[in-house]
Design a protein around this motif. Structure first.
Motif, PDB file in Angstrom:
ATOM      1  N   MET A   1       0.836  -1.200   0.000  1.00 41.21           N
ATOM      2  CA  MET A   1       0.000   0.000   0.000  1.00 41.21           C
ATOM      3  C   MET A   1       0.868   1.246   0.000  1.00 41.21           C
ATOM      4  SD  MET A   1      -2.944  -1.033   2.786  1.00 41.21           S
ATOM      5  CE  MET A   1      -3.832   0.508   2.574  1.00 41.21           C
ATOM      6  N   ARG A   2       0.282   2.328  -0.439  1.00 39.00           N
ATOM      7  CA  ARG A   2       0.947   3.634  -0.432  1.00 39.00           C
ATOM      8  C   ARG A   2       0.223   4.521   0.581  1.00 39.00           C
ATOM      9  NH1 ARG A   2       4.203   6.734  -4.083  1.00 39.00           N
ATOM     10  NH2 ARG A   2       3.637   8.945  -4.189  1.00 39.00           N
ATOM     11  N   ILE A   3       0.942   4.969   1.582  1.00 41.00           N
ATOM     12  CA  ILE A   3       0.367   5.745   2.677  1.00 41.00           C
ATOM     13  C   ILE A   3       0.832   7.196   2.552  1.00 41.00           C
ATOM     14  CG2 ILE A   3       0.028   5.875   5.162  1.00 41.00           C
ATOM     15  CD1 ILE A   3      -0.740   3.159   3.887  1.00 41.00           C
ATOM     16  N   LEU A   4      -0.098   8.125   2.659  1.00 43.45           N
ATOM     17  CA  LEU A   4       0.226   9.553   2.699  1.00 43.45           C
ATOM     18  C   LEU A   4       0.070  10.030   4.139  1.00 43.45           C
ATOM     19  CD1 LEU A   4      -1.689  10.877  -0.446  1.00 43.45           C
ATOM     20  CD2 LEU A   4       0.611   9.919  -0.320  1.00 43.45           C
ATOM     21  N   VAL A   5       1.118  10.608   4.691  1.00 38.61           N
ATOM     22  CA  VAL A   5       1.083  11.172   6.040  1.00 38.61           C
ATOM     23  C   VAL A   5       1.176  12.686   5.905  1.00 38.61           C
ATOM     24  CG1 VAL A   5       2.206  11.312   8.281  1.00 38.61           C
ATOM     25  CG2 VAL A   5       2.152   9.123   7.055  1.00 38.61           C
ATOM     26  N   VAL A   6       0.206  13.385   6.452  1.00 35.66           N
ATOM     27  CA  VAL A   6       0.169  14.845   6.389  1.00 35.66           C
ATOM     28  C   VAL A   6       0.568  15.381   7.760  1.00 35.66           C
ATOM     29  CG1 VAL A   6      -1.233  16.884   5.905  1.00 35.66           C
ATOM     30  CG2 VAL A   6      -1.649  14.746   4.650  1.00 35.66           C
ATOM     31  N   GLY A   7       1.738  15.981   7.835  1.00 34.40           N
ATOM     32  CA  GLY A   7       2.261  16.501   9.091  1.00 34.40           C
ATOM     33  C   GLY A   7       3.638  15.939   9.374  1.00 34.40           C
ATOM     34  N   GLY A   8       4.593  16.841   9.633  1.00 37.79           N
ATOM     35  CA  GLY A   8       5.984  16.434   9.782  1.00 37.79           C
ATOM     36  C   GLY A   8       6.491  16.371  11.200  1.00 37.79           C
ATOM     37  N   GLY A   9       5.595  16.478  12.192  1.00 31.86           N
ATOM     38  CA  GLY A   9       6.012  16.400  13.583  1.00 31.86           C
ATOM     39  C   GLY A   9       6.268  14.972  14.015  1.00 31.86           C
ATOM     40  N   VAL A  10       6.471  14.790  15.312  1.00 34.23           N
ATOM     41  CA  VAL A  10       6.831  13.455  15.793  1.00 34.23           C
ATOM     42  C   VAL A  10       5.694  12.462  15.602  1.00 34.23           C
ATOM     43  CG1 VAL A  10       6.133  13.848  18.210  1.00 34.23           C
ATOM     44  CG2 VAL A  10       7.943  12.206  17.672  1.00 34.23           C
ATOM     45  N   ARG A  22       6.100  -1.810   8.267  1.00 34.07           N
ATOM     46  CA  ARG A  22       5.153  -2.846   7.872  1.00 34.07           C
ATOM     47  C   ARG A  22       5.176  -3.106   6.369  1.00 34.07           C
ATOM     48  NH1 ARG A  22       0.665  -3.134  12.092  1.00 34.07           N
ATOM     49  NH2 ARG A  22       1.678  -2.236  13.929  1.00 34.07           N
ATOM     50  N   GLY A  23       6.152  -2.541   5.678  1.00 28.03           N
ATOM     51  CA  GLY A  23       6.360  -2.855   4.279  1.00 28.03           C
ATOM     52  C   GLY A  23       5.689  -1.953   3.278  1.00 28.03           C
ATOM     53  N   ASP A 188      -3.322   5.119  -0.956  1.00 25.89           N
ATOM     54  CA  ASP A 188      -4.473   4.305  -0.560  1.00 25.89           C
ATOM     55  C   ASP A 188      -5.095   4.806   0.739  1.00 25.89           C
ATOM     56  OD1 ASP A 188      -4.214   2.009  -2.574  1.00 25.89           O
ATOM     57  OD2 ASP A 188      -2.205   2.085  -1.695  1.00 25.89           O
ATOM     58  N   VAL A 189      -4.255   5.334   1.640  1.00 16.22           N
ATOM     59  CA  VAL A 189      -4.717   5.828   2.931  1.00 16.22           C
ATOM     60  C   VAL A 189      -4.028   7.155   3.213  1.00 16.22           C
ATOM     61  CG1 VAL A 189      -4.783   5.401   5.423  1.00 16.22           C
ATOM     62  CG2 VAL A 189      -5.102   3.497   3.835  1.00 16.22           C
ATOM     63  N   VAL A 190      -4.768   8.106   3.786  1.00 17.57           N
ATOM     64  CA  VAL A 190      -4.210   9.402   4.188  1.00 17.57           C
ATOM     65  C   VAL A 190      -4.353   9.527   5.697  1.00 17.57           C
ATOM     66  CG1 VAL A 190      -4.274  11.904   3.889  1.00 17.57           C
ATOM     67  CG2 VAL A 190      -4.933  10.400   1.983  1.00 17.57           C
ATOM     68  N   VAL A 191      -3.250   9.815   6.364  1.00 19.87           N
ATOM     69  CA  VAL A 191      -3.263  10.006   7.816  1.00 19.87           C
ATOM     70  C   VAL A 191      -2.899  11.460   8.101  1.00 19.87           C
ATOM     71  CG1 VAL A 191      -2.352   9.260  10.041  1.00 19.87           C
ATOM     72  CG2 VAL A 191      -2.545   7.608   8.160  1.00 19.87           C
ATOM     73  N   PHE A 192      -3.842  12.209   8.662  1.00 20.81           N
ATOM     74  CA  PHE A 192      -3.615  13.611   9.007  1.00 20.81           C
ATOM     75  C   PHE A 192      -3.099  13.693  10.441  1.00 20.81           C
ATOM     76  CE2 PHE A 192      -6.675  14.000   5.558  1.00 20.81           C
ATOM     77  CZ  PHE A 192      -6.217  15.110   4.849  1.00 20.81           C
ATOM     78  N   THR A 366      -2.773   3.181  15.422  1.00 21.83           N
ATOM     79  CA  THR A 366      -3.404   3.605  14.172  1.00 21.83           C
ATOM     80  C   THR A 366      -3.176   2.577  13.080  1.00 21.83           C
ATOM     81  OG1 THR A 366      -3.076   5.948  14.744  1.00 21.83           O
ATOM     82  CG2 THR A 366      -3.545   5.449  12.448  1.00 21.83           C
ATOM     83  N   ALA A 367      -1.956   2.089  12.983  1.00 23.00           N
ATOM     84  CA  ALA A 367      -1.636   1.083  11.961  1.00 23.00           C
ATOM     85  C   ALA A 367      -2.476  -0.172  12.144  1.00 23.00           C
ATOM     86  CB  ALA A 367      -0.150   0.744  12.009  1.00 23.00           C
ATOM     87  N   GLU A 368      -2.650  -0.601  13.387  1.00 22.97           N
ATOM     88  CA  GLU A 368      -3.471  -1.782  13.652  1.00 22.97           C
ATOM     89  C   GLU A 368      -4.931  -1.524  13.297  1.00 22.97           C
ATOM     90  OE1 GLU A 368      -2.651  -4.854  14.676  1.00 22.97           O
ATOM     91  OE2 GLU A 368      -0.534  -4.320  14.561  1.00 22.97           O
ATOM     92  N   GLU A 369      -5.425  -0.331  13.661  1.00 23.69           N
ATOM     93  CA  GLU A 369      -6.805   0.005  13.385  1.00 23.69           C
ATOM     94  C   GLU A 369      -7.083   0.066  11.883  1.00 23.69           C
ATOM     95  OE1 GLU A 369      -9.452   3.952  14.095  1.00 23.69           O
ATOM     96  OE2 GLU A 369      -8.659   3.031  15.919  1.00 23.69           O
ATOM     97  N   LEU A 370      -6.119   0.539  11.117  1.00 29.34           N
ATOM     98  CA  LEU A 370      -6.267   0.649   9.660  1.00 29.34           C
ATOM     99  C   LEU A 370      -5.947  -0.650   8.947  1.00 29.34           C
ATOM    100  CD1 LEU A 370      -4.691   4.178   9.066  1.00 29.34           C
ATOM    101  CD2 LEU A 370      -7.121   3.598   9.067  1.00 29.34           C
ATOM    102  N   GLY A 371      -5.470  -1.629   9.683  1.00 27.45           N
ATOM    103  CA  GLY A 371      -5.122  -2.901   9.056  1.00 27.45           C
ATOM    104  C   GLY A 371      -3.904  -2.831   8.171  1.00 27.45           C
ATOM    105  N   LEU A 372      -2.947  -1.979   8.522  1.00 28.78           N
ATOM    106  CA  LEU A 372      -1.747  -1.838   7.689  1.00 28.78           C
ATOM    107  C   LEU A 372      -0.792  -3.009   7.905  1.00 28.78           C
ATOM    108  CD1 LEU A 372      -0.969   1.977   8.099  1.00 28.78           C
ATOM    109  CD2 LEU A 372      -2.391   0.830   6.381  1.00 28.78           C
TER     110      LEU A 372
END
Length: 372
Positions: A1-10, A22-23, A188-192, A366-372
């Motif tokens: 999968m391709r994950i987009l993460v919005v936000g550069g903090g910790v 998780r690959g 495939d998934v966006v995490v804000f 979050t990863a577990e909840e999204l099934g990543l």
């Protein structure tokens, strides 16, 4: 999968870390040239001892294990298991420390009550007049100003991670996002993970999130000139962290109220030595917006006075002062606000002062909840 993460903090960076581990392939977008918010304006504490019983403590304990593992993989984050000492100077403060060390969770939290001689043996830089300290061997520290770049450098070596700073995400689509340059990023998934920035697109997607913003003031000194072998807190931290609630704390609050400056600014002293020998000290808490744009001097005078009393010497000259704002879930039982804002997108925000401590475990959840 391709994950987009919005936000550069910790928090965003730990979500990127989890996804790559998780690959998956990750693209992380940040609206600033570099993370500039609460993720770098903090102590770098991995603070386990004071957490609330139940899910919060369990999350912090799991995050502490993850931080140690990540620190071994990425030495640049500066992880060290230095523990913490909450120094007590009065009998009322000592009573709180006694009560928590006698609790059923004391061993899980790594608590031990030390007398003054044992405290100085563990941390010889503490030469002031005090009765003892509450030792927590579970606490640790990282370097907040360099942790995110160090993690990104490690992620980039995998070949499955891309860092895109200076991009403000303006639109969520069915298969990704569009930034303020008009460029589309497919995922495939966006995490804000936008921290205290909850306007713009985040508000359009989630509405007013159940979080509040908290403003703090902190500072960094010149090098101490000797090792501060542990993180250090004063007993005002008993008033701030939920683990210390009980009859002894009630007696402390009624019989030994905070001084005017500390009470007005909801203060505690926390003191952590950076790898260059300087000290990060703080902090204040302001909850009512609109926040002032000034940095007030009275809290710094108070911090310097308390720190000097514990060190038995003047605090080194302050060379940097700053204010920061973080987002905190309004429900104290919630470690973080996590909300599905679209079929392909989730908002994760509001860890409050637990962000640096708990971010690895929050990202894992979050990863577990999204099934990543």
């Amino acid at each position: 999968m391709r994950i987009l993460v919005v936000g550069g903090g910790v928090l965003g960076t730990m979500h990127a870390w989890q996804a790559v581990e998780r690959g998956h392939e990750v693209v992380q977008l940040e609206r600033e040239p570099e993370a500039r918010g609460a993720s770098v304006r903090n102590f770098g504490l991995v603070w386990v001892g004071g957490r609330a019983s139940g899910p919060e403590l369990a999350t912090a304990q799991r995050a502490r294990v993850l931080w140690e593992r990540i620190g071994a993989e990425v030495p640049g984050v500066g992880f060290r298991p230095n523990g913490s000492l909450t120094v007590v100077r009065t009998e009322a403060e000592l009573a709180v420390a006694r009560q928590v060390t006698a609790s059923a969770e004391a061993a899980d939290r790594g608590f031990k009550l030390l007398d003054a001689a044992e405290t100085r043996e563990l941390n010889p830089a503490l030469r002031g007049d005090f009765l003892g300290a509450l030792w927590c061997d579970r606490d640790g520290a990282v370097e907040p100003r360099v942790a995110q770049p160090a993690l990104r450098a490690a992620l980039e070596k995998t070949g499955r991670y891309t860092w895109l700073p200076g991009r403000e995400v303006r639109e969520l689509t069915g298969n990704g996002v569009v930034d303020d340059r008009g460029e589309r990023h497919v995922g495939d998934v966006v995490v804000f993970c936008t921290g205290a920035w909850l306007g713009g697109l985040v508000r359009e997607l989630a509405g007013p999130a159940p979080v509040r913003r908290v403003r703090l003031q902190m500072a960094q000194t010149e090098p101490l000139g000797e090792p501060l072998t542990t993180s250090v807190a004063d007993a005002d931290s008993f008033r701030y962290y939920p683990a210390y609630r009980g009859d002894a704390l009630d007696a402390l609050n009624s019989g030994q109220p905070q001084g005017e400056v500390a009470a007005r600014n909801a203060m505690q002293l926390l003191m952590v030595q950076r790898l260059d020998g300087s000290l990060t000290i703080g902090d204040t808490h302001e909850y009512d917006e609109p926040f002032g744009f000034d940095v007030d001097e009275d809290p710094y005078d108070h911090l310097a006075e308390v720190a000097a009393a514990l060190l038995g010497r003047p605090l080194p000259r302050i060379r940097r002062r700053w204010a920061g704002v973080y987002a905190q879930a309004t429900d104290p039982a919630r470690i973080v606000h996590r909300e599905r804002v679209a079929g392909n997108a989730v908002l994760v925000t509001g860890p409050g002062g637990r962000g640096m401590t708990c971010s690895p475990a929050i990202a894992e959840d979050t990863a577990e909840e999204l099934g990543l």
